[in-house]
Write a protein that holds these residues in place. Structure first.
Motif, PDB file in Angstrom:
ATOM      1  N   MET A   1     -16.527   2.633  -6.830  1.00 17.92           N
ATOM      2  CA  MET A   1     -17.913   2.304  -6.486  1.00 17.92           C
ATOM      3  C   MET A   1     -18.744   2.065  -7.746  1.00 17.92           C
ATOM      4  SD  MET A   1     -18.115   2.042  -3.275  1.00 17.92           S
ATOM      5  CE  MET A   1     -19.858   1.963  -3.009  1.00 17.92           C
ATOM      6  N   GLU A   2     -18.328   2.642  -8.867  1.00 23.27           N
ATOM      7  CA  GLU A   2     -19.106   2.550 -10.102  1.00 23.27           C
ATOM      8  C   GLU A   2     -18.844   1.270 -10.893  1.00 23.27           C
ATOM      9  OE1 GLU A   2     -17.197   5.521  -9.503  1.00 23.27           O
ATOM     10  OE2 GLU A   2     -18.976   6.219  -8.431  1.00 23.27           O
ATOM     11  N   SER A   3     -17.682   0.683 -10.724  1.00 20.83           N
ATOM     12  CA  SER A   3     -17.347  -0.503 -11.515  1.00 20.83           C
ATOM     13  C   SER A   3     -16.575  -1.500 -10.652  1.00 20.83           C
ATOM     14  CB  SER A   3     -16.516  -0.108 -12.739  1.00 20.83           C
ATOM     15  OG  SER A   3     -15.335   0.543 -12.347  1.00 20.83           O
ATOM     16  N   PRO A   4     -16.540  -2.763 -11.076  1.00 18.31           N
ATOM     17  CA  PRO A   4     -15.801  -3.772 -10.302  1.00 18.31           C
ATOM     18  C   PRO A   4     -14.308  -3.461 -10.244  1.00 18.31           C
ATOM     19  CG  PRO A   4     -17.212  -4.804 -11.942  1.00 18.31           C
ATOM     20  CD  PRO A   4     -17.218  -3.335 -12.212  1.00 18.31           C
ATOM     21  N   MET A   5     -13.617  -4.136  -9.327  1.00 15.75           N
ATOM     22  CA  MET A   5     -12.180  -3.964  -9.181  1.00 15.75           C
ATOM     23  C   MET A   5     -11.489  -4.222 -10.521  1.00 15.75           C
ATOM     24  SD  MET A   5      -8.997  -5.756  -8.664  1.00 15.75           S
ATOM     25  CE  MET A   5      -9.524  -7.395  -8.410  1.00 15.75           C
ATOM     26  N   GLU A   6     -10.574  -3.343 -10.876  1.00 15.71           N
ATOM     27  CA  GLU A   6      -9.822  -3.478 -12.122  1.00 15.71           C
ATOM     28  C   GLU A   6      -8.391  -3.872 -11.792  1.00 15.71           C
ATOM     29  OE1 GLU A   6      -8.384  -0.743 -15.906  1.00 15.71           O
ATOM     30  OE2 GLU A   6      -9.747   0.082 -14.419  1.00 15.71           O
TER      31      GLU A   6
ATOM     32  N   GLU B   1      -1.637  -3.646 -10.229  1.00 10.96           N
ATOM     33  CA  GLU B   1      -2.318  -2.748  -9.302  1.00 10.96           C
ATOM     34  C   GLU B   1      -3.797  -3.091  -9.284  1.00 10.96           C
ATOM     35  OE1 GLU B   1      -3.162   2.022  -8.551  1.00 10.96           O
ATOM     36  OE2 GLU B   1      -1.988   1.390 -10.279  1.00 10.96           O
ATOM     37  N   LYS B   2      -4.370  -3.096  -8.096  1.00 15.36           N
ATOM     38  CA  LYS B   2      -5.816  -3.278  -7.957  1.00 15.36           C
ATOM     39  C   LYS B   2      -6.427  -1.890  -7.803  1.00 15.36           C
ATOM     40  CE  LYS B   2      -5.566  -7.771  -5.718  1.00 15.36           C
ATOM     41  NZ  LYS B   2      -5.887  -8.541  -4.501  1.00 15.36           N
ATOM     42  N   VAL B   3      -7.332  -1.545  -8.723  1.00 14.36           N
ATOM     43  CA  VAL B   3      -7.971  -0.235  -8.710  1.00 14.36           C
ATOM     44  C   VAL B   3      -9.445  -0.437  -8.341  1.00 14.36           C
ATOM     45  CG1 VAL B   3      -8.506   1.833 -10.034  1.00 14.36           C
ATOM     46  CG2 VAL B   3      -6.379   0.577 -10.482  1.00 14.36           C
ATOM     47  N   TYR B   4      -9.871   0.188  -7.257  1.00  8.65           N
ATOM     48  CA  TYR B   4     -11.237   0.035  -6.770  1.00  8.65           C
ATOM     49  C   TYR B   4     -12.065   1.270  -7.082  1.00  8.65           C
ATOM     50  CZ  TYR B   4      -9.558  -3.998  -4.205  1.00  8.65           C
ATOM     51  OH  TYR B   4      -9.015  -5.213  -3.880  1.00  8.65           O
TER      52      TYR B   4
ATOM     53  N   LEU C   1       0.869  -1.165   0.000  1.00 10.81           N
ATOM     54  CA  LEU C   1       0.000   0.000   0.000  1.00 10.81           C
ATOM     55  C   LEU C   1       0.905   1.213   0.000  1.00 10.81           C
ATOM     56  CD1 LEU C   1      -2.751   1.402   0.229  1.00 10.81           C
ATOM     57  CD2 LEU C   1      -2.549   1.161   2.709  1.00 10.81           C
ATOM     58  N   THR C   2       0.776   2.047  -1.008  1.00 14.81           N
ATOM     59  CA  THR C   2       1.643   3.218  -1.108  1.00 14.81           C
ATOM     60  C   THR C   2       0.993   4.419  -0.428  1.00 14.81           C
ATOM     61  OG1 THR C   2       0.732   3.923  -3.228  1.00 14.81           O
ATOM     62  CG2 THR C   2       2.591   2.392  -3.298  1.00 14.81           C
ATOM     63  N   CYS C   3       1.789   5.427  -0.142  1.00 13.16           N
ATOM     64  CA  CYS C   3       1.289   6.623   0.514  1.00 13.16           C
ATOM     65  C   CYS C   3       0.288   7.390  -0.340  1.00 13.16           C
ATOM     66  CB  CYS C   3       2.450   7.544   0.888  1.00 13.16           C
ATOM     67  SG  CYS C   3       3.508   6.849   2.169  1.00 13.16           S
ATOM     68  N   ASP C   4       0.338   7.184  -1.660  1.00 21.88           N
ATOM     69  CA  ASP C   4      -0.641   7.846  -2.529  1.00 21.88           C
ATOM     70  C   ASP C   4      -1.879   6.982  -2.771  1.00 21.88           C
ATOM     71  OD1 ASP C   4       0.609   6.004  -4.159  1.00 21.88           O
ATOM     72  OD2 ASP C   4       1.125   7.423  -5.733  1.00 21.88           O
ATOM     73  N   GLY C   5      -2.035   5.891  -2.004  1.00 14.84           N
ATOM     74  CA  GLY C   5      -3.257   5.112  -2.032  1.00 14.84           C
ATOM     75  C   GLY C   5      -3.321   3.996  -3.061  1.00 14.84           C
TER      76      GLY C   5
ATOM     77  N   GLU D   1     -14.796   2.113  -2.226  1.00 17.06           N
ATOM     78  CA  GLU D   1     -14.241   3.457  -2.373  1.00 17.06           C
ATOM     79  C   GLU D   1     -12.745   3.347  -2.628  1.00 17.06           C
ATOM     80  OE1 GLU D   1     -15.623   6.482  -2.318  1.00 17.06           O
ATOM     81  OE2 GLU D   1     -17.644   5.717  -1.997  1.00 17.06           O
ATOM     82  N   PRO D   2     -12.201   4.192  -3.510  1.00 13.10           N
ATOM     83  CA  PRO D   2     -10.745   4.187  -3.698  1.00 13.10           C
ATOM     84  C   PRO D   2     -10.040   4.526  -2.393  1.00 13.10           C
ATOM     85  CG  PRO D   2     -11.836   5.486  -5.397  1.00 13.10           C
ATOM     86  CD  PRO D   2     -12.875   5.138  -4.374  1.00 13.10           C
ATOM     87  N   ILE D   3      -8.850   3.984  -2.208  1.00 14.06           N
ATOM     88  CA  ILE D   3      -8.067   4.263  -1.002  1.00 14.06           C
ATOM     89  C   ILE D   3      -7.550   5.687  -1.089  1.00 14.06           C
ATOM     90  CG2 ILE D   3      -6.033   3.593   0.333  1.00 14.06           C
ATOM     91  CD1 ILE D   3      -6.383   0.760  -0.894  1.00 14.06           C
ATOM     92  N   GLN D   4      -7.738   6.430  -0.013  1.00 14.60           N
ATOM     93  CA  GLN D   4      -7.319   7.828   0.017  1.00 14.60           C
ATOM     94  C   GLN D   4      -5.817   7.934   0.251  1.00 14.60           C
ATOM     95  OE1 GLN D   4      -9.461  10.381  -0.711  1.00 14.60           O
ATOM     96  NE2 GLN D   4     -10.824   8.672  -1.170  1.00 14.60           N
ATOM     97  N   GLN D   5      -5.253   9.050  -0.149  1.00 13.71           N
ATOM     98  CA  GLN D   5      -3.839   9.324   0.097  1.00 13.71           C
ATOM     99  C   GLN D   5      -3.591   9.341   1.601  1.00 13.71           C
ATOM    100  OE1 GLN D   5      -2.427  12.818  -1.824  1.00 13.71           O
ATOM    101  NE2 GLN D   5      -0.381  12.638  -0.989  1.00 13.71           N
TER     102      GLN D   5
END
Length: 99
Positions: free
Chosen positions: A48-53, A43-46, A16-20, A90-94
């Motif tokens: 709310m609008e679409s499934p994990m990419e 990278e796993k990109v999360y 998990l990086t500091c930029d989320g 929700e995407p991980i916040q910074q």
């Protein structure tokens, strides 16, 4: 930290990086500044609008000052991929710091 990283060499880890960003790959190398080299990474990109990419990255270097958390991956993670393909979050916040 170095003793733990040496135990994880050539094993799958998630960073998990500091930029989320959430990056998974095989730990190919590291140094005293906690710079990490990951092979076969993605990278796993999360959202709310679409499934994990899953975004393929290949050979990837993470600067040590951008590493927030490193964890080992449980064996059989590939089996969990099918379960994750419809995950929405929700995407991980910074992560705040002295930046």
């Amino acid at each position: 930290m170095a003793s733990t990283l040496s135990e994880w060499s050539s094993k799958p880890v998630t960073v998990l990086t500091c930029d989320g960003r959430l990056i998974t790959g095989t730990l190919a190398g590291y140094d005293q500044l906690q710079n990490l080299i990951l092979q076969h990474s993605y990278e796993k990109v999360y959202s709310m609008e679409s499934p994990m990419e899953r975004v393929e990255l290949g050979l990837f270097v993470v600067r040590g000052d951008n590493v927030a958390v490193i964890s080992d991956c449980a064996s059989g993670e590939d089996d969990d991929e099918e379960k994750e393909e419809d995950v929405r979050a929700e995407p991980i916040q910074q992560i705040g710091g002295n930046r």
